[in-house]
Design a protein around this motif. Structure first.
Motif, short mmCIF file in Angstrom:
data_model
loop_
_atom_site.label_atom_id
_atom_site.label_comp_id
_atom_site.label_asym_id
_atom_site.label_seq_id
_atom_site.Cartn_x
_atom_site.Cartn_y
_atom_site.Cartn_z
N ILE A 356 0.86 -1.18 0.00
CA ILE A 356 0.00 0.00 0.00
C ILE A 356 0.90 1.23 0.00
CG2 ILE A 356 -0.16 0.21 2.53
CD1 ILE A 356 -3.10 1.08 2.16
N THR A 357 0.49 2.29 -0.67
CA THR A 357 1.26 3.53 -0.61
C THR A 357 0.85 4.31 0.63
OG1 THR A 357 -0.39 4.77 -1.89
CG2 THR A 357 1.38 3.68 -3.13
N LEU A 358 1.73 5.19 1.09
CA LEU A 358 1.40 6.03 2.25
C LEU A 358 0.18 6.89 1.95
CD1 LEU A 358 4.97 7.13 3.39
CD2 LEU A 358 3.44 5.54 4.54
N GLN A 359 0.07 7.34 0.69
CA GLN A 359 -1.07 8.16 0.29
C GLN A 359 -2.38 7.41 0.53
OE1 GLN A 359 -2.49 9.16 -4.02
NE2 GLN A 359 -0.98 10.69 -3.46
N ASN A 360 -2.44 6.17 0.08
CA ASN A 360 -3.67 5.40 0.25
C ASN A 360 -3.91 5.00 1.69
OD1 ASN A 360 -4.39 5.55 -2.43
ND2 ASN A 360 -3.33 3.66 -3.00
N TYR A 361 -2.83 4.77 2.44
CA TYR A 361 -3.02 4.41 3.85
C TYR A 361 -3.66 5.56 4.61
CZ TYR A 361 -2.33 3.51 8.74
OH TYR A 361 -2.56 3.37 10.08
N PHE A 362 -3.14 6.77 4.46
CA PHE A 362 -3.65 7.89 5.27
C PHE A 362 -5.05 8.34 4.83
CE2 PHE A 362 0.83 8.24 6.46
CZ PHE A 362 0.66 8.26 7.83
N ARG A 363 -5.46 7.93 3.65
CA ARG A 363 -6.83 8.22 3.22
C ARG A 363 -7.85 7.35 3.97
NH1 ARG A 363 -6.09 8.40 -3.33
NH2 ARG A 363 -6.19 10.66 -3.62
N LEU A 364 -7.39 6.35 4.70
CA LEU A 364 -8.30 5.48 5.44
C LEU A 364 -8.91 6.18 6.65
CD1 LEU A 364 -6.12 2.21 5.53
CD2 LEU A 364 -8.12 2.61 4.08
N TYR A 365 -8.26 7.22 7.15
CA TYR A 365 -8.72 7.87 8.38
C TYR A 365 -9.98 8.70 8.16
CZ TYR A 365 -4.50 6.47 10.83
OH TYR A 365 -3.51 5.73 11.42
N GLU A 366 -10.90 8.60 9.13
CA GLU A 366 -12.12 9.39 9.07
C GLU A 366 -11.82 10.88 9.16
OE1 GLU A 366 -15.17 8.09 11.80
OE2 GLU A 366 -14.56 6.00 11.56
N LYS A 367 -10.82 11.23 9.98
CA LYS A 367 -10.39 12.63 10.08
C LYS A 367 -8.86 12.65 10.11
CE LYS A 367 -11.16 15.21 13.84
NZ LYS A 367 -11.87 16.11 14.80
N LEU A 368 -8.30 13.48 9.24
CA LEU A 368 -6.84 13.56 9.09
C LEU A 368 -6.41 15.01 9.25
CD1 LEU A 368 -4.19 12.05 8.25
CD2 LEU A 368 -4.78 12.61 5.88
N ALA A 369 -5.33 15.25 9.97
CA ALA A 369 -4.79 16.60 10.15
C ALA A 369 -3.27 16.51 10.14
CB ALA A 369 -5.28 17.20 11.46
N GLY A 370 -2.62 17.65 9.98
CA GLY A 370 -1.17 17.63 9.95
C GLY A 370 -0.58 18.95 10.37
N MET A 371 0.70 18.91 10.72
CA MET A 371 1.40 20.14 11.09
C MET A 371 2.82 20.11 10.54
SD MET A 371 1.56 19.34 15.16
CE MET A 371 2.18 17.78 15.80
N THR A 372 3.30 21.27 10.15
CA THR A 372 4.63 21.39 9.57
C THR A 372 4.99 22.87 9.51
OG1 THR A 372 6.03 20.90 7.65
CG2 THR A 372 3.73 21.48 7.21
N GLY A 373 6.26 23.14 9.25
CA GLY A 373 6.67 24.53 9.08
C GLY A 373 6.56 24.99 7.65
N THR A 374 6.33 24.04 6.72
CA THR A 374 6.29 24.38 5.29
C THR A 374 5.13 23.65 4.61
OG1 THR A 374 7.90 22.60 4.98
CG2 THR A 374 8.76 24.84 5.06
N ALA A 375 3.98 24.32 4.51
CA ALA A 375 2.81 23.67 3.90
C ALA A 375 2.16 24.52 2.82
CB ALA A 375 1.78 23.33 4.98
N THR A 376 2.31 25.83 2.91
CA THR A 376 1.60 26.73 1.98
C THR A 376 1.96 26.43 0.53
OG1 THR A 376 1.60 28.45 3.67
CG2 THR A 376 1.10 29.13 1.43
N THR A 377 3.24 26.13 0.26
CA THR A 377 3.67 25.86 -1.12
C THR A 377 3.04 24.59 -1.68
OG1 THR A 377 5.64 24.76 -0.23
CG2 THR A 377 5.88 27.07 -0.89
#
Length: 495
Positions: A356-377
């Motif tokens: 499974i790809t990481l992309q498809n794995y994280f799509r399994l979550y009912e609610k997904l959030a993230g944090m980083t210092g570089t996201a706008t781009t």
């Protein structure tokens, strides 16, 4: 509830203003919780769960839950959430990507939505980029949650007991790495019975360094493999034959497509070497695959860029992070071909059992959030691929860092020379310096140039990954020079 529904539909600017409007409400009840004893504060967890059982929505108790978490963190860690950290926490709760600058305390921010969502009893997963950070955060921030009566689990590589791992996932909050969560999901899908599975669902997930995991590594496949029959002798033969073949004479290389096309002279050379009449007949059909793998290993897979050789083993280096991908092997005979090329022990070829790809794995979550210092781009990709909005959270204090324009050089040698000159000049003033490189090979080139000038420094790449935390924490010392691939610094505090 109506206020929160409007907030979810708001644009970026309105989102920030709406999130900021929650701060005065949280501050208004802060004094009430400061007056509670430890036991009374801890008892609020049971009160909140009772409210949820009676039909309350998580949004209904956000204000009080955030205030309780803030007070618990103050008592347990000696750290009180700033107002902007409350904004970041709310953004994570609503399933957005919170862009927070380096040093703004993202780890502490995560305790707010983690506590709130853990009250549902459905489980919360906090994903970090490596074992060190997962372990650190589980022990460090886990103290806040445990103080409030919640259970904290940790899943990292090396945990082989299914029952023990099931217990970690059964906790209210589970910390771990992206790869371990993904591999556990694959192993669960291969389990012969449901009672042998370890995960209990995919309710809510916060991804730390979300751009690295959901964008840079999104299509990285997680693969569980099984052994096929050994073909070590053939791989060794073809590695020797490949050394005698010449590029653009015996074969052509398409770098952009990662492909090698064998030409007629090359085919004839292979047939002579193997003493066969036709490389492509049915009996020899597997030989074509072996030849292709050997030539790809020779031309497309470079030592200290794509892999390193350690303790007689070929170990893959992640092209995005510079880390060694523990236990990972290339499929379709490529790993064996590289092992033959390097003259190390050739291990049995694998077949893919689950992937499974990481992309498809994280799509399994009912609610997904993230944090980083570089996201706008990467905002467009987050939105299109994951349905995630990016919310830039204001800094606690104005940013003092000066960002200069890029410099471009005609040759790599002149660039490295300019880098070393700059390092020498800044180091003389006592300024600590971090040099970022894109590969193990480049980090060692700069390290060699620094050695020639007699400049003491530390190198952090896939060959030195076990020293990562020690090297990075000392990178801010007076006059310290640290050369690193981009594996360095993800979530590690620099002294």
């Amino acid at each position: 509830m109506a206020v929160f529904q409007k907030l979810l539909r708001a644009g970026e600017g309105k989102k920030i203003r709406a999130l900021e409007s929650l701060v005065p409400e949280i501050n208004a009840v802060e004094a009430d919780y400061e007056q509670l004893s430890d036991d009374a504060l801890r008892a609020k967890t049971g009160d909140f769960k009772l409210e949820i059982d009676r039909g309350a929505d998580l949004n209904d108790i956000l204000i009080d839950a955030f205030a309780v978490t803030r007070e618990a963190a103050r008592r347990v860690l000696g750290q009180r959430h700033y107002d902007v950290q409350l904004v970041g926490g709310a953004a994570l709760h609503f399933g957005w990507v919170a862009e927070m600058r380096t040093g703004e305390g993202k780890t502490l921010v995560s305790t707010l939505p983690v506590y709130l969502n853990a009250l549902s009893g459905k489980g919360v997963h906090i994903v970090t980029v490596n074992d060190y950070l997962a372990t650190r955060d589980a022990e460090w921030m886990g103290r806040v949650h445990q103080f409030l009566g919640l259970e904290v689990g940790l899943v990292i590589p090396g945990q082989t007991d299914p029952e023990a791992k099931r217990k970690q996932y059964a906790a209210d909050i589970t910390y771990g790495t992206n790869n371990e969560f993904g591999f556990d999901y694959l192993r669960d899908n291969m389990a012969p019975a449901k009672n042998q599975q370890v995960q209990r669902g995919h309710n809510y997930c916060i991804v730390d360094e979300v751009d690295s995991i959901l964008i840079d590594e999104a299509r990285t496949p997680l693969i569980i493999s099984g052994r096929l029959a050994d073909a070590a002798k053939l791989y060794g033969q073809f590695a020797q034959i490949a050394r005698t073949m010449s590029r653009d004479v015996d074969y052509e290389v398409e770098e952009d497509k990662r492909n090698v096309a064998v030409l007629e002279p090359g085919i004839e050379k292979v047939e002579r070497a193997l003493n066969i009449d036709n490389l492509y007949d049915q009996v020899s059909s597997n030989l074509v695959h072996q030849m292709s793998a050997a030539l790809k290993a020779k031309e497309l897979y470079r030592r200290d860029r794509d892999y390193v050789v350690q303790n007689g083993e070929v170990r893959i280096v992640d092209e995005f992070t510079g880390r060694i991908l523990e236990g990972r092997r290339w499929s379709e005979g490529l790993h064996q071909a590289v092992e033959a090329k390097e003259g190390v022990n050739i291990k049995a070829e694998n077949q893919t059992l689950a992937t499974i790809t990481l992309q498809n794995y994280f799509r399994l979550y009912e609610k997904l959030a993230g944090m980083t210092g570089t996201a706008t781009t990467e905002a467009a990709e987050f939105g299109n691929t994951y349905g995630l909005d990016v919310v830039p959270v204001p800094t606690h204090r104005p940013v003092k860092r000066a960002d200069h324009a890029d410099l471009i050089y005609k040759t790599e040698a002149s660039k490295i020379d300019a880098v070393v000159n700059d390092i020498e000049e800044r180091r003389a003033t006592g300024q600590p310096i971090l040099v970022g490189t894109v590969s193990v090979e480049n980090s060692e080139k700069i390290s060699h140039a620094l050695d020639q000038r007699g400049i003491s420094h530390n190198v952090l790449n896939a060959k030195e990954h076990h020293r990562e935390a020690d090297i990075v924490t000392q990178a801010g010392r007076l006059g310290a020079v640290t050369v690193a691939t981009n594996m360095a610094g993800r979530g590690v505090d620099i002294l």
